[in-house]
Design an enzyme around this catalytic site. Structure first.
Site, PDB file in Angstrom:
ATOM      1  N   ASP A  13      -3.268  14.813  49.370  1.00 16.44           N
ATOM      2  CA  ASP A  13      -3.494  14.427  50.771  1.00 16.44           C
ATOM      3  C   ASP A  13      -2.203  14.335  51.575  1.00 16.44           C
ATOM      4  O   ASP A  13      -2.106  13.539  52.514  1.00 16.44           O
ATOM      5  CB  ASP A  13      -4.272  13.105  50.856  1.00 16.44           C
ATOM      6  CG  ASP A  13      -5.556  13.170  50.057  1.00 16.44           C
ATOM      7  OD1 ASP A  13      -6.216  14.220  50.135  1.00 16.44           O
ATOM      8  OD2 ASP A  13      -5.871  12.203  49.354  1.00 16.44           O
ATOM      9  N   GLU A  14      -1.219  15.125  51.204  1.00 17.06           N
ATOM     10  CA  GLU A  14       0.037  15.122  51.965  1.00 17.06           C
ATOM     11  C   GLU A  14      -0.087  15.964  53.236  1.00 17.06           C
ATOM     12  O   GLU A  14       0.822  15.958  54.069  1.00 17.06           O
ATOM     13  CB  GLU A  14       1.189  15.696  51.111  1.00 17.06           C
ATOM     14  CG  GLU A  14       1.515  14.897  49.852  1.00 17.06           C
ATOM     15  CD  GLU A  14       0.726  15.389  48.647  1.00 17.06           C
ATOM     16  OE1 GLU A  14      -0.138  16.265  48.822  1.00 17.06           O
ATOM     17  OE2 GLU A  14       0.974  14.869  47.543  1.00 17.06           O
ATOM     18  N   LYS A  18      -2.934  21.993  56.129  1.00 16.44           N
ATOM     19  CA  LYS A  18      -2.428  22.382  57.441  1.00 16.44           C
ATOM     20  C   LYS A  18      -1.154  23.235  57.311  1.00 16.44           C
ATOM     21  O   LYS A  18      -1.000  24.251  57.995  1.00 16.44           O
ATOM     22  CB  LYS A  18      -2.166  21.103  58.248  1.00 16.44           C
ATOM     23  CG  LYS A  18      -1.548  21.329  59.597  1.00 16.44           C
ATOM     24  CD  LYS A  18      -0.247  20.583  59.691  1.00 16.44           C
ATOM     25  CE  LYS A  18       0.535  20.942  60.908  1.00 16.44           C
ATOM     26  NZ  LYS A  18       0.152  20.201  62.073  1.00 16.44           N
ATOM     27  N   ASN A  40     -12.429  18.842  43.587  1.00 20.47           N
ATOM     28  CA  ASN A  40     -11.981  17.467  43.836  1.00 20.47           C
ATOM     29  C   ASN A  40     -10.979  17.442  44.986  1.00 20.47           C
ATOM     30  O   ASN A  40     -10.706  16.400  45.562  1.00 20.47           O
ATOM     31  CB  ASN A  40     -11.360  16.860  42.569  1.00 20.47           C
ATOM     32  CG  ASN A  40     -10.313  17.753  41.938  1.00 20.47           C
ATOM     33  OD1 ASN A  40     -10.159  18.910  42.317  1.00 20.47           O
ATOM     34  ND2 ASN A  40      -9.595  17.229  40.974  1.00 20.47           N
ATOM     35  N   HIS A  43      -9.090  19.682  51.817  1.00 19.17           N
ATOM     36  CA  HIS A  43      -8.067  19.986  52.806  1.00 19.17           C
ATOM     37  C   HIS A  43      -8.701  19.965  54.185  1.00 19.17           C
ATOM     38  O   HIS A  43      -9.757  20.563  54.398  1.00 19.17           O
ATOM     39  CB  HIS A  43      -7.466  21.374  52.550  1.00 19.17           C
ATOM     40  CG  HIS A  43      -6.605  21.432  51.322  1.00 19.17           C
ATOM     41  ND1 HIS A  43      -6.319  22.602  50.673  1.00 19.17           N
ATOM     42  CD2 HIS A  43      -5.970  20.466  50.643  1.00 19.17           C
ATOM     43  CE1 HIS A  43      -5.535  22.341  49.635  1.00 19.17           C
ATOM     44  NE2 HIS A  43      -5.317  21.050  49.597  1.00 19.17           N
ATOM     45  N   ARG A 137     -13.951  24.691  24.757  1.00 16.16           N
ATOM     46  CA  ARG A 137     -14.368  26.103  24.693  1.00 16.16           C
ATOM     47  C   ARG A 137     -15.894  26.267  24.825  1.00 16.16           C
ATOM     48  O   ARG A 137     -16.476  27.194  24.249  1.00 16.16           O
ATOM     49  CB  ARG A 137     -13.887  26.784  23.390  1.00 16.16           C
ATOM     50  CG  ARG A 137     -12.519  27.447  23.446  1.00 16.16           C
ATOM     51  CD  ARG A 137     -11.377  26.565  23.829  1.00 16.16           C
ATOM     52  NE  ARG A 137     -11.151  25.376  23.031  1.00 16.16           N
ATOM     53  CZ  ARG A 137     -10.490  25.330  21.880  1.00 16.16           C
ATOM     54  NH1 ARG A 137      -9.959  26.403  21.378  1.00 16.16           N
ATOM     55  NH2 ARG A 137     -10.326  24.184  21.257  1.00 16.16           N
ATOM     56  N   THR A 190      -5.445  13.407  37.692  1.00 17.60           N
ATOM     57  CA  THR A 190      -6.507  14.407  37.649  1.00 17.60           C
ATOM     58  C   THR A 190      -6.501  15.093  36.282  1.00 17.60           C
ATOM     59  O   THR A 190      -5.740  14.715  35.384  1.00 17.60           O
ATOM     60  CB  THR A 190      -6.380  15.386  38.841  1.00 17.60           C
ATOM     61  OG1 THR A 190      -7.579  16.158  38.937  1.00 17.60           O
ATOM     62  CG2 THR A 190      -5.181  16.320  38.685  1.00 17.60           C
ATOM     63  N   THR A 250     -14.238  12.223  49.434  1.00 13.72           N
ATOM     64  CA  THR A 250     -15.013  11.039  49.060  1.00 13.72           C
ATOM     65  C   THR A 250     -15.244  10.084  50.228  1.00 13.72           C
ATOM     66  O   THR A 250     -16.065   9.173  50.119  1.00 13.72           O
ATOM     67  CB  THR A 250     -14.270  10.255  47.956  1.00 13.72           C
ATOM     68  OG1 THR A 250     -12.964   9.929  48.449  1.00 13.72           O
ATOM     69  CG2 THR A 250     -14.137  11.078  46.697  1.00 13.72           C
ATOM     70  N   ASP A 282       4.604  12.545  63.480  1.00 12.94           N
ATOM     71  CA  ASP A 282       4.127  11.915  64.721  1.00 12.94           C
ATOM     72  C   ASP A 282       3.431  10.580  64.480  1.00 12.94           C
ATOM     73  O   ASP A 282       3.324   9.770  65.398  1.00 12.94           O
ATOM     74  CB  ASP A 282       3.152  12.861  65.446  1.00 12.94           C
ATOM     75  CG  ASP A 282       1.993  13.244  64.543  1.00 12.94           C
ATOM     76  OD1 ASP A 282       2.251  13.783  63.444  1.00 12.94           O
ATOM     77  OD2 ASP A 282       0.833  12.985  64.911  1.00 12.94           O
ATOM     78  N   GLY A 322       1.580  16.948  64.301  1.00 15.08           N
ATOM     79  CA  GLY A 322       0.240  16.706  64.825  1.00 15.08           C
ATOM     80  C   GLY A 322      -0.770  17.431  63.963  1.00 15.08           C
ATOM     81  O   GLY A 322      -0.398  18.245  63.120  1.00 15.08           O
TER      82      GLY A 322
HETATM   83  P1  IMP Z   1     -10.611  13.597  39.622  1.00 16.97           P
HETATM   84  O1  IMP Z   1      -9.568  14.635  39.858  1.00 16.97           O
HETATM   85  O2  IMP Z   1     -11.824  13.774  40.487  1.00 16.97           O
HETATM   86  O3  IMP Z   1     -10.953  13.443  38.180  1.00 16.97           O
HETATM   87  O4  IMP Z   1     -10.002  12.193  40.070  1.00 16.97           O
HETATM   88  C1  IMP Z   1      -8.883  11.601  39.375  1.00 16.97           C
HETATM   89  C2  IMP Z   1      -7.959  10.893  40.341  1.00 16.97           C
HETATM   90  O5  IMP Z   1      -7.297  11.846  41.171  1.00 16.97           O
HETATM   91  C3  IMP Z   1      -8.662   9.928  41.311  1.00 16.97           C
HETATM   92  O6  IMP Z   1      -7.784   8.853  41.585  1.00 16.97           O
HETATM   93  C4  IMP Z   1      -8.849  10.777  42.564  1.00 16.97           C
HETATM   94  O7  IMP Z   1      -8.945   9.977  43.734  1.00 16.97           O
HETATM   95  C5  IMP Z   1      -7.563  11.592  42.541  1.00 16.97           C
HETATM   96  N1  IMP Z   1      -7.684  12.898  43.220  1.00 16.97           N
HETATM   97  C6  IMP Z   1      -8.205  14.043  42.723  1.00 16.97           C
HETATM   98  N2  IMP Z   1      -8.095  15.042  43.594  1.00 16.97           N
HETATM   99  C7  IMP Z   1      -7.482  14.554  44.681  1.00 16.97           C
HETATM  100  C8  IMP Z   1      -7.060  15.129  45.921  1.00 16.97           C
HETATM  101  O8  IMP Z   1      -7.220  16.317  46.205  1.00 16.97           O
HETATM  102  N3  IMP Z   1      -6.448  14.272  46.793  1.00 16.97           N
HETATM  103  C9  IMP Z   1      -6.239  12.975  46.502  1.00 16.97           C
HETATM  104  N4  IMP Z   1      -6.610  12.389  45.352  1.00 16.97           N
HETATM  105  C10 IMP Z   1      -7.223  13.176  44.448  1.00 16.97           C
HETATM  106 MG    MG Z   2      -7.014  16.009  50.429  1.00 16.57          MG
END
Ligand code: IMP
Ligand code: MG
Length: 333
Positions: A13-14, A18, A40, A43, A137, A190, A250, A282, A322
């Site tokens: 989420d940096e 964008k 997961n 963007h 596998r 993750t 989420t 910003d 921005g």
């Molecule tokens: P998972 O990847 O769904 O198994 O989640 C494992 C951890 O990684 C949790 O804390 C999620 O919130 C975090 N996470 C997984 N993907 C992202 C992402 O794209 N952005 C931010 N946090 C993520």
């Molecule tokens: Mg994100």
């Protein structure tokens, strides 16, 4: 003509989406290829008055002449992918590798309860259980799924051929360095390595074929889900600073902290960064909103950037000012 790899430097989420869409338009790569875990990732990309939230399609899809691809290391949710291809008008230019893993109903179920959900705070997208089945596998691959057959190409072959023809390739990472299964805050991570090396392996790009690695840091740190966050602010304090954000996948509220130089230094090392991108300047300095040249920034904002360059010994080349794709300062030569 070169390859550029873009990865997250903190906990995801940096604002990579964008930055990648900007590079996809500005540098006009032939191929934008996505590595990383799976759906997961979320963007958010804003172009004019349109906001796109993508989970599977590479963020570079705004460039309509480029091909967008997903590398074999990524797991795919077919219905999410097919819907995004349709919604975002990417039909005919979106491709996947035959070895992409497939998320099925059972993976969603296993990710929606128990340890993963309650302890780790997973996104519930099925990504972790699918990667676990791949290690066993027993996971299905894209080549086993009829509805995906028209999307399949040999992704490593395509990107390596493009590079040998002197074309640009943009490699898109997901999540962030400290969510890496190897290098992150285990077990609150993750299900894969998501540093630059891992992302390159996901798409089939060898270490000697990488020209630039851009590590993206937000001007402050956020984290969604559980796990350590050094010097975490209270939710009230984060709100007061305007740092309160909600996850793309989420909808959960993100936790926040100040820019962390210890983490950043380690991210630079782990990813062998050649450039830094700073997003949401910003939010820290409202008077920088929408600025497109470094000279226009306030003294405080300039010294914030210069301090990062000095402490991390790496140039800050791309700065987000921005949410819009064009709200960027591009200091590359
Ligand atoms: P998972 O990847 O769904 O198994 O989640 C494992 C951890 O990684 C949790 O804390 C999620 O919130 C975090 N996470 C997984 N993907 C992202 C992402 O794209 N952005 C931010 N946090 C993520
Ligand atoms: Mg994100």
């Amino acid at each position: 003509m070169s390859s550029t790899v873009v990865v997250g430097g903190f906990f995801g989420d940096e604002g990579k989406g964008k930055i990648i869409s900007y590079l996809a338009i500005k540098d006009n790569p032939k191929i934008i290829v996505r590595g990383g875990a799976g759906p997961n990732a979320g963007h958010t990309i804003r172009d004019g008055d349109k906001t796109y939230k993508v989970r599977m399609l590479p963020s570079g899809f705004l460039n309509k002449t480029a091909k967008v691809m997903i590398g074999p290391g990524v797991v795919i949710n077919p219905s999410v992918l097919l819907k995004e291809i349709q919604d975002f008008d990417a039909s005919g230019r979106a491709f996947i590798d035959k070895h992409c893993g497939i998320i099925e109903e059972s993976h969603l179920l296993r990710d929606s309860k128990g340890e993963l959900k309650e302890k780790i705070g997973s996104t519930g997208s099925g990504t972790g259980p699918a990667n676990a089945d791949r290690a066993m596998r027993i996971l299905k691959l894209a080549k086993d799924i009829d509805s995906l057959s028209s999307l399949i190409v040999d992704v490593p072959e395509e990107i390596n051929t493009a590079l040998s023809l002197n074309q640009n390739v943009l490699v898109e990472g997901t999540q962030g360095t400290f969510l890496s299964l190897w290098h992150g805050t285990y077990p609150f991570v993750t299900s894969k390595d998501v540093t630059a090396s891992g992302i390159c392996a996901d798409v089939g790009l060898g270490p000697k074929k990488v020209d630039e690695v851009i590590v993206v840091f937000k001007a402050y740190v956020t984290r969604v889900g559980t796990g350590p966050l050094s010097k975490e602010l209270s939710l009230e304090e984060a709100e007061r600073k305007g740092w309160s954000e909600f996850g793309t996948v989420t909808g959960r509220q993100r936790r926040a902290a100040d820019f962390d130089f210890d983490l950043a230094r380690r991210a630079i090392m782990l990813n062998s960064a050649t450039q830094i991108s700073i997003t949401k300047l910003d939010v820290l300095f409202p008077n920088c909103a929408g600025k497109t040249s470094f000279e226009e920034l306030s003294i405080d904002a300039k010294s914030f950037i210069k301090n990062i360059e000095e402490k991390l010994n790496t140039p800050v080349t791309i700065i987000g000012t921005g949410p819009n794709v064009n709200e960027i300062i591009d200091r590359r030569k």
